[in-house]
Design an enzyme around this catalytic site. Structure first.
Site, PDB file in Angstrom:
ATOM      1  N   HIS A 140      10.809  -2.879   0.959  1.00 45.96           N
ATOM      2  CA  HIS A 140       9.498  -3.000   0.321  1.00 45.96           C
ATOM      3  C   HIS A 140       8.985  -1.596  -0.011  1.00 45.96           C
ATOM      4  O   HIS A 140       8.785  -0.764   0.878  1.00 45.96           O
ATOM      5  CB  HIS A 140       8.512  -3.703   1.258  1.00 45.96           C
ATOM      6  CG  HIS A 140       7.121  -3.772   0.716  1.00 45.96           C
ATOM      7  ND1 HIS A 140       6.785  -4.506  -0.402  1.00 45.96           N
ATOM      8  CD2 HIS A 140       5.971  -3.184   1.132  1.00 45.96           C
ATOM      9  CE1 HIS A 140       5.504  -4.383  -0.649  1.00 45.96           C
ATOM     10  NE2 HIS A 140       4.971  -3.584   0.266  1.00 45.96           N
ATOM     11  N   SER A 157       1.237  -2.664   2.905  1.00 49.87           N
ATOM     12  CA  SER A 157       0.707  -3.345   1.725  1.00 49.87           C
ATOM     13  C   SER A 157      -0.743  -2.948   1.486  1.00 49.87           C
ATOM     14  O   SER A 157      -1.552  -2.916   2.410  1.00 49.87           O
ATOM     15  CB  SER A 157       0.812  -4.858   1.904  1.00 49.87           C
ATOM     16  OG  SER A 157       0.334  -5.538   0.768  1.00 49.87           O
ATOM     17  N   GLY A 160      -1.630   1.713  -1.734  1.00 53.19           N
ATOM     18  CA  GLY A 160      -1.769   2.390  -3.026  1.00 53.19           C
ATOM     19  C   GLY A 160      -0.458   2.814  -3.653  1.00 53.19           C
ATOM     20  O   GLY A 160      -0.440   3.713  -4.507  1.00 53.19           O
ATOM     21  N   LYS A 161       0.650   2.192  -3.271  1.00 55.37           N
ATOM     22  CA  LYS A 161       1.955   2.584  -3.803  1.00 55.37           C
ATOM     23  C   LYS A 161       2.057   2.330  -5.304  1.00 55.37           C
ATOM     24  O   LYS A 161       2.477   3.204  -6.075  1.00 55.37           O
ATOM     25  CB  LYS A 161       3.070   1.831  -3.057  1.00 55.37           C
ATOM     26  CG  LYS A 161       3.114   2.076  -1.562  1.00 55.37           C
ATOM     27  CD  LYS A 161       4.274   1.368  -0.901  1.00 55.37           C
ATOM     28  CE  LYS A 161       4.188  -0.132  -0.999  1.00 55.37           C
ATOM     29  NZ  LYS A 161       3.030  -0.674  -0.246  1.00 55.37           N
ATOM     30  N   SER A 162       1.679   1.124  -5.729  1.00 59.37           N
ATOM     31  CA  SER A 162       1.805   0.775  -7.143  1.00 59.37           C
ATOM     32  C   SER A 162       0.844   1.580  -8.010  1.00 59.37           C
ATOM     33  O   SER A 162       1.196   2.004  -9.124  1.00 59.37           O
ATOM     34  CB  SER A 162       1.544  -0.725  -7.343  1.00 59.37           C
ATOM     35  OG  SER A 162       2.504  -1.498  -6.647  1.00 59.37           O
ATOM     36  N   ASP A 179       7.532  -2.886  -5.696  1.00 62.87           N
ATOM     37  CA  ASP A 179       7.416  -3.937  -4.683  1.00 62.87           C
ATOM     38  C   ASP A 179       8.701  -4.141  -3.898  1.00 62.87           C
ATOM     39  O   ASP A 179       8.707  -4.059  -2.676  1.00 62.87           O
ATOM     40  CB  ASP A 179       6.961  -5.262  -5.303  1.00 62.87           C
ATOM     41  CG  ASP A 179       6.554  -6.267  -4.238  1.00 62.87           C
ATOM     42  OD1 ASP A 179       5.797  -5.877  -3.327  1.00 62.87           O
ATOM     43  OD2 ASP A 179       7.001  -7.413  -4.305  1.00 62.87           O
ATOM     44  N   GLU A 204       2.779  -4.306 -10.383  1.00 63.03           N
ATOM     45  CA  GLU A 204       1.627  -5.115  -9.997  1.00 63.03           C
ATOM     46  C   GLU A 204       0.463  -4.215  -9.595  1.00 63.03           C
ATOM     47  O   GLU A 204       0.592  -3.401  -8.679  1.00 63.03           O
ATOM     48  CB  GLU A 204       1.975  -6.038  -8.824  1.00 63.03           C
ATOM     49  CG  GLU A 204       0.805  -6.890  -8.364  1.00 63.03           C
ATOM     50  CD  GLU A 204       1.038  -7.553  -7.020  1.00 63.03           C
ATOM     51  OE1 GLU A 204       0.107  -8.199  -6.514  1.00 63.03           O
ATOM     52  OE2 GLU A 204       2.143  -7.389  -6.467  1.00 63.03           O
ATOM     53  N   ARG A 245       1.616  21.020   8.620  1.00 60.45           N
ATOM     54  CA  ARG A 245       0.862  21.821   7.643  1.00 60.45           C
ATOM     55  C   ARG A 245       1.686  22.962   7.067  1.00 60.45           C
ATOM     56  O   ARG A 245       1.256  23.615   6.115  1.00 60.45           O
ATOM     57  CB  ARG A 245      -0.410  22.374   8.299  1.00 60.45           C
ATOM     58  CG  ARG A 245      -1.333  21.271   8.813  1.00 60.45           C
ATOM     59  CD  ARG A 245      -2.613  21.826   9.387  1.00 60.45           C
ATOM     60  NE  ARG A 245      -3.420  22.494   8.382  1.00 60.45           N
ATOM     61  CZ  ARG A 245      -4.621  23.030   8.626  1.00 60.45           C
ATOM     62  NH1 ARG A 245      -5.134  22.964   9.853  1.00 60.45           N
ATOM     63  NH2 ARG A 245      -5.285  23.612   7.663  1.00 60.45           N
TER      64      ARG A 245
END
Length: 313
Positions: A140, A157, A160-162, A179, A204, A245
Protein backbone atom coordinates in the site's frame (compact mmCIF):
# COMPACT_ATOMS: atom_id res chain seq x y z
CA UNK A 1 3.84 -21.22 -2.86
CA UNK A 2 6.32 -20.75 -5.75
CA UNK A 3 5.14 -18.88 -8.82
CA UNK A 4 4.54 -20.88 -11.97
CA UNK A 5 4.36 -20.21 -15.69
CA UNK A 6 2.72 -22.70 -18.00
CA UNK A 7 4.33 -23.84 -21.24
CA UNK A 8 1.27 -22.46 -23.04
CA UNK A 9 2.09 -18.96 -21.76
CA UNK A 10 5.56 -19.19 -23.33
CA UNK A 11 4.13 -20.53 -26.60
CA UNK A 12 1.74 -17.60 -26.80
CA UNK A 13 4.39 -15.00 -25.92
CA UNK A 14 6.92 -16.15 -28.54
CA UNK A 15 4.52 -17.67 -31.08
CA UNK A 16 6.26 -21.03 -30.92
CA UNK A 17 5.17 -23.80 -33.28
CA UNK A 18 3.70 -26.79 -31.45
CA UNK A 19 5.03 -29.90 -33.19
CA UNK A 20 3.56 -32.46 -30.80
CA UNK A 21 2.36 -32.97 -27.24
CA UNK A 22 -0.43 -30.41 -26.90
CA UNK A 23 -1.37 -31.92 -23.55
CA UNK A 24 2.10 -30.99 -22.33
CA UNK A 25 1.31 -27.28 -22.77
CA UNK A 26 -0.28 -27.38 -19.31
CA UNK A 27 3.02 -28.28 -17.65
CA UNK A 28 4.42 -25.69 -15.25
CA UNK A 29 7.81 -23.99 -15.64
CA UNK A 30 9.32 -23.51 -12.20
CA UNK A 31 12.72 -22.01 -13.01
CA UNK A 32 13.99 -19.30 -15.35
CA UNK A 33 17.17 -21.27 -16.11
CA UNK A 34 17.38 -22.93 -19.52
CA UNK A 35 19.49 -25.87 -20.63
CA UNK A 36 21.09 -27.09 -23.85
CA UNK A 37 21.58 -30.87 -23.42
CA UNK A 38 24.86 -31.24 -25.29
CA UNK A 39 26.48 -33.70 -22.89
CA UNK A 40 23.24 -35.63 -22.71
CA UNK A 41 23.37 -36.16 -26.48
CA UNK A 42 26.75 -37.80 -25.83
CA UNK A 43 25.18 -40.07 -23.21
CA UNK A 44 26.17 -38.29 -19.98
CA UNK A 45 23.09 -37.80 -17.79
CA UNK A 46 24.65 -37.75 -14.32
CA UNK A 47 23.85 -34.09 -13.62
CA UNK A 48 21.06 -33.45 -16.10
CA UNK A 49 18.91 -30.49 -14.88
CA UNK A 50 15.62 -32.06 -15.88
CA UNK A 51 13.44 -29.30 -14.39
CA UNK A 52 14.56 -26.73 -17.00
CA UNK A 53 13.27 -25.94 -20.47
CA UNK A 54 15.47 -27.94 -22.86
CA UNK A 55 16.73 -26.25 -26.05
CA UNK A 56 18.12 -28.22 -28.97
CA UNK A 57 20.11 -26.10 -31.39
CA UNK A 58 22.24 -26.79 -34.44
CA UNK A 59 25.20 -28.03 -32.38
CA UNK A 60 23.19 -30.61 -30.43
CA UNK A 61 21.20 -31.89 -33.41
CA UNK A 62 24.23 -32.09 -35.72
CA UNK A 63 26.01 -34.28 -33.17
CA UNK A 64 22.81 -36.29 -32.68
CA UNK A 65 22.58 -37.09 -36.40
CA UNK A 66 25.97 -38.82 -36.26
CA UNK A 67 24.81 -41.39 -33.73
CA UNK A 68 23.57 -44.87 -34.48
CA UNK A 69 19.82 -45.43 -34.63
CA UNK A 70 19.89 -47.33 -31.31
CA UNK A 71 21.82 -44.57 -29.56
CA UNK A 72 19.55 -41.91 -30.99
CA UNK A 73 16.43 -43.54 -29.62
CA UNK A 74 18.08 -44.25 -26.26
CA UNK A 75 19.27 -40.64 -25.84
CA UNK A 76 15.86 -39.21 -26.62
CA UNK A 77 14.09 -41.68 -24.35
CA UNK A 78 16.28 -40.57 -21.46
CA UNK A 79 15.91 -36.91 -22.35
CA UNK A 80 12.10 -37.16 -22.35
CA UNK A 81 11.72 -39.55 -19.44
CA UNK A 82 11.52 -37.10 -16.50
CA UNK A 83 8.05 -35.88 -15.65
CA UNK A 84 9.60 -32.61 -14.42
CA UNK A 85 10.82 -31.51 -17.87
CA UNK A 86 8.50 -28.67 -18.99
CA UNK A 87 9.12 -28.87 -22.73
CA UNK A 88 11.72 -29.24 -25.48
CA UNK A 89 12.33 -26.45 -28.02
CA UNK A 90 14.07 -26.89 -31.37
CA UNK A 91 15.60 -23.64 -32.62
CA UNK A 92 16.52 -22.28 -36.07
CA UNK A 93 13.53 -24.04 -37.66
CA UNK A 94 15.52 -27.29 -37.79
CA UNK A 95 13.91 -30.63 -38.56
CA UNK A 96 12.67 -32.39 -35.45
CA UNK A 97 14.16 -35.91 -35.12
CA UNK A 98 11.63 -38.75 -35.35
CA UNK A 99 13.17 -40.26 -32.21
CA UNK A 100 12.38 -37.10 -30.27
CA UNK A 101 8.76 -37.07 -31.42
CA UNK A 102 8.35 -40.72 -30.44
CA UNK A 103 9.90 -40.31 -26.99
CA UNK A 104 8.05 -37.04 -26.30
CA UNK A 105 4.74 -38.62 -27.26
CA UNK A 106 5.28 -41.43 -24.76
CA UNK A 107 6.19 -38.95 -21.99
CA UNK A 108 3.57 -36.33 -22.81
CA UNK A 109 6.17 -33.59 -23.26
CA UNK A 110 5.44 -30.76 -25.68
CA UNK A 111 7.90 -30.41 -28.56
CA UNK A 112 8.10 -26.84 -29.85
CA UNK A 113 9.96 -25.15 -32.69
CA UNK A 114 11.00 -21.61 -33.54
CA UNK A 115 12.87 -19.87 -36.37
CA UNK A 116 14.94 -17.86 -33.89
CA UNK A 117 18.66 -18.51 -33.44
CA UNK A 118 19.51 -20.46 -30.32
CA UNK A 119 21.32 -17.66 -28.48
CA UNK A 120 18.60 -15.11 -29.24
CA UNK A 121 15.91 -17.57 -28.15
CA UNK A 122 17.74 -18.32 -24.90
CA UNK A 123 18.18 -14.62 -24.12
CA UNK A 124 14.53 -13.76 -24.73
CA UNK A 125 13.21 -16.79 -22.88
CA UNK A 126 15.40 -16.05 -19.87
CA UNK A 127 14.18 -12.45 -19.67
CA UNK A 128 10.55 -13.54 -20.00
CA UNK A 129 10.80 -16.26 -17.36
CA UNK A 130 12.79 -14.15 -14.91
CA UNK A 131 10.12 -11.48 -15.13
CA UNK A 132 7.20 -13.90 -14.70
CA UNK A 133 8.83 -16.05 -12.01
CA UNK A 134 10.33 -13.22 -9.95
CA UNK A 135 9.27 -13.03 -6.28
CA UNK A 136 6.59 -10.38 -5.90
CA UNK A 137 4.43 -8.58 -3.37
CA UNK A 138 1.89 -5.77 -3.26
CA UNK A 139 2.40 -2.78 -0.96
CA UNK A 140 0.00 0.00 0.00
CA UNK A 141 1.62 3.23 -1.14
CA UNK A 142 2.40 5.51 -4.07
CA UNK A 143 5.29 5.15 -6.51
CA UNK A 144 6.56 8.26 -8.31
CA UNK A 145 9.51 8.81 -10.64
CA UNK A 146 11.24 11.92 -9.25
CA UNK A 147 14.27 13.12 -11.24
CA UNK A 148 14.75 9.55 -12.46
CA UNK A 149 14.66 8.11 -8.93
CA UNK A 150 11.87 5.71 -8.00
CA UNK A 151 10.39 7.08 -4.76
CA UNK A 152 7.96 4.78 -2.95
CA UNK A 153 5.80 6.93 -0.66
CA UNK A 154 4.34 4.94 2.23
CA UNK A 155 2.33 5.81 5.32
CA UNK A 156 -1.02 5.33 6.99
CA UNK A 157 -4.26 5.92 5.12
CA UNK A 158 -5.15 9.62 4.89
CA UNK A 159 -1.61 10.88 5.62
CA UNK A 160 -1.43 12.66 2.24
CA UNK A 161 0.38 10.24 -0.09
CA UNK A 162 -1.87 10.77 -3.11
CA UNK A 163 -2.00 14.55 -2.64
CA UNK A 164 1.80 14.63 -2.50
CA UNK A 165 1.97 12.53 -5.67
CA UNK A 166 -0.42 14.96 -7.39
CA UNK A 167 1.79 17.90 -6.46
CA UNK A 168 4.85 16.02 -7.76
CA UNK A 169 3.07 15.33 -11.05
CA UNK A 170 2.21 19.04 -11.36
CA UNK A 171 5.90 19.81 -10.83
CA UNK A 172 6.85 17.66 -13.83
CA UNK A 173 7.47 14.24 -12.28
CA UNK A 174 5.79 10.99 -13.30
CA UNK A 175 3.27 8.79 -11.54
CA UNK A 176 3.79 5.03 -11.62
CA UNK A 177 1.20 3.70 -9.17
CA UNK A 178 -1.25 4.97 -6.57
CA UNK A 179 -2.74 3.11 -3.61
CA UNK A 180 -1.41 -0.35 -4.57
CA UNK A 181 2.11 -0.95 -5.88
CA UNK A 182 2.96 -4.35 -7.33
CA UNK A 183 6.64 -5.05 -6.70
CA UNK A 184 8.77 -7.81 -8.17
CA UNK A 185 12.36 -8.65 -7.27
CA UNK A 186 14.70 -9.51 -10.13
CA UNK A 187 17.61 -11.95 -9.95
CA UNK A 188 20.06 -9.16 -9.03
CA UNK A 189 17.83 -8.00 -6.13
CA UNK A 190 16.45 -5.01 -7.99
CA UNK A 191 12.91 -4.02 -7.05
CA UNK A 192 10.62 -3.05 -9.93
CA UNK A 193 7.27 -1.45 -9.11
CA UNK A 194 4.20 -1.04 -11.29
CA UNK A 195 0.48 -0.42 -10.92
CA UNK A 196 -2.17 -3.13 -11.17
CA UNK A 197 -3.76 -2.93 -14.60
CA UNK A 198 -7.15 -2.01 -13.14
CA UNK A 199 -5.89 1.22 -11.53
CA UNK A 200 -3.07 2.11 -13.93
CA UNK A 201 -2.65 5.90 -14.38
CA UNK A 202 -5.41 6.56 -11.83
CA UNK A 203 -5.04 8.74 -8.73
CA UNK A 204 -7.54 9.03 -5.88
CA UNK A 205 -7.88 12.46 -4.30
CA UNK A 206 -10.22 12.76 -1.33
CA UNK A 207 -12.91 15.34 -2.03
CA UNK A 208 -12.48 15.08 -5.81
CA UNK A 209 -12.48 11.36 -6.46
CA UNK A 210 -10.58 9.31 -9.02
CA UNK A 211 -8.71 11.15 -11.75
CA UNK A 212 -6.82 9.86 -14.77
CA UNK A 213 -3.36 11.43 -14.63
CA UNK A 214 -2.49 10.59 -18.24
CA UNK A 215 -5.69 12.19 -19.52
CA UNK A 216 -5.28 15.34 -17.42
CA UNK A 217 -1.52 15.89 -17.65
CA UNK A 218 -0.49 13.93 -20.75
CA UNK A 219 1.53 10.80 -21.48
CA UNK A 220 4.69 12.43 -20.10
CA UNK A 221 3.19 12.47 -16.60
CA UNK A 222 3.03 8.68 -16.21
CA UNK A 223 5.11 5.57 -16.71
CA UNK A 224 4.22 1.89 -16.41
CA UNK A 225 7.06 0.69 -14.16
CA UNK A 226 10.07 1.98 -12.25
CA UNK A 227 12.95 0.67 -10.18
CA UNK A 228 12.38 1.46 -6.49
CA UNK A 229 15.41 3.28 -5.05
CA UNK A 230 14.11 5.03 -1.91
CA UNK A 231 11.17 4.54 0.45
CA UNK A 232 9.73 7.78 1.89
CA UNK A 233 7.65 7.03 4.96
CA UNK A 234 5.19 9.77 5.89
CA UNK A 235 4.12 9.85 9.53
CA UNK A 236 2.33 12.33 11.77
CA UNK A 237 4.70 14.65 13.63
CA UNK A 238 5.42 13.35 17.14
CA UNK A 239 6.59 16.05 19.51
CA UNK A 240 8.58 13.70 21.73
CA UNK A 241 10.28 11.80 18.89
CA UNK A 242 13.86 12.59 17.91
CA UNK A 243 14.09 12.95 14.14
CA UNK A 244 17.34 12.76 12.23
CA UNK A 245 18.48 16.36 11.62
CA UNK A 246 21.89 15.67 10.07
CA UNK A 247 21.28 12.72 7.79
CA UNK A 248 24.12 10.61 9.16
CA UNK A 249 21.88 7.75 10.24
CA UNK A 250 20.93 5.85 7.11
CA UNK A 251 17.91 3.64 7.75
CA UNK A 252 16.75 0.83 5.50
CA UNK A 253 13.57 -1.18 5.13
CA UNK A 254 13.26 -4.66 3.68
CA UNK A 255 10.97 -5.41 0.74
CA UNK A 256 10.89 -9.12 -0.17
CA UNK A 257 14.64 -9.91 0.25
CA UNK A 258 16.08 -6.49 -0.60
CA UNK A 259 17.06 -3.65 1.74
CA UNK A 260 16.01 -0.21 0.47
CA UNK A 261 17.07 3.19 1.90
CA UNK A 262 14.32 4.60 4.13
CA UNK A 263 13.62 8.31 4.71
CA UNK A 264 11.11 9.12 7.44
CA UNK A 265 9.34 12.45 6.84
CA UNK A 266 7.23 13.89 9.69
CA UNK A 267 4.01 15.51 8.48
CA UNK A 268 2.69 18.70 10.00
CA UNK A 269 0.80 21.74 8.65
CA UNK A 270 2.93 24.04 6.54
CA UNK A 271 5.45 21.46 5.36
CA UNK A 272 5.71 21.10 1.59
CA UNK A 273 6.03 17.34 1.25
CA UNK A 274 6.51 17.41 -2.52
CA UNK A 275 9.56 19.68 -2.24
CA UNK A 276 10.98 17.56 0.58
CA UNK A 277 10.63 14.39 -1.52
CA UNK A 278 12.27 16.17 -4.46
CA UNK A 279 15.21 17.08 -2.24
CA UNK A 280 15.37 13.51 -0.90
CA UNK A 281 15.62 12.22 -4.47
CA UNK A 282 18.35 14.69 -5.42
CA UNK A 283 20.24 13.98 -2.20
CA UNK A 284 20.09 10.26 -2.95
CA UNK A 285 21.58 10.90 -6.39
CA UNK A 286 24.38 12.96 -4.87
CA UNK A 287 25.20 10.18 -2.41
CA UNK A 288 25.33 7.69 -5.28
CA UNK A 289 27.79 10.03 -6.98
CA UNK A 290 29.98 10.08 -3.87
CA UNK A 291 28.94 13.36 -2.25
CA UNK A 292 27.45 13.25 1.26
CA UNK A 293 26.64 16.73 2.60
CA UNK A 294 26.05 15.50 6.16
CA UNK A 295 29.37 13.65 6.26
CA UNK A 296 31.22 16.62 4.80
CA UNK A 297 29.66 18.93 7.39
CA UNK A 298 30.66 16.56 10.21
CA UNK A 299 34.24 16.37 8.95
CA UNK A 300 34.49 20.16 8.72
CA UNK A 301 33.02 20.51 12.20
CA UNK A 302 35.54 18.04 13.58
CA UNK A 303 38.42 19.87 11.89
CA UNK A 304 37.17 23.19 13.29
CA UNK A 305 36.96 21.78 16.82
CA UNK A 306 40.44 20.30 16.51
CA UNK A 307 41.82 23.67 15.33
CA UNK A 308 40.19 25.39 18.34
CA UNK A 309 41.73 22.85 20.70
CA UNK A 310 45.15 23.45 19.15
CA UNK A 311 44.76 27.21 19.64
CA UNK A 312 43.95 26.68 23.34
CA UNK A 313 47.08 24.58 23.73
Amino acid sequence: MPKKVKVADMVKQFQLEVISGENGLKRPIMTADLYRPGLEMAGYYAFHPKDRVQILGKTELTFFEGLSSEDRQERMNRLCAPEETPCIIVSRGLDVPIELLSAAHESGIAVLRTQMATTILASRLTGFLENRLAPSTTIHGVLVDVYGIGMLISGTSGIGKSETALELVKRGHRLVADDAVEIRQTADHTLIGNAPELIRYLLEIRGIGIINVMTLFGAGAVRTSKKISVVCKLENWQQDKQYDRLGLDEETTRIIDTDVPLVTIPVRPGRNLAVIIEVAAMNYRLKRMGYNAALQFTNKLTESLNDDMDDLD
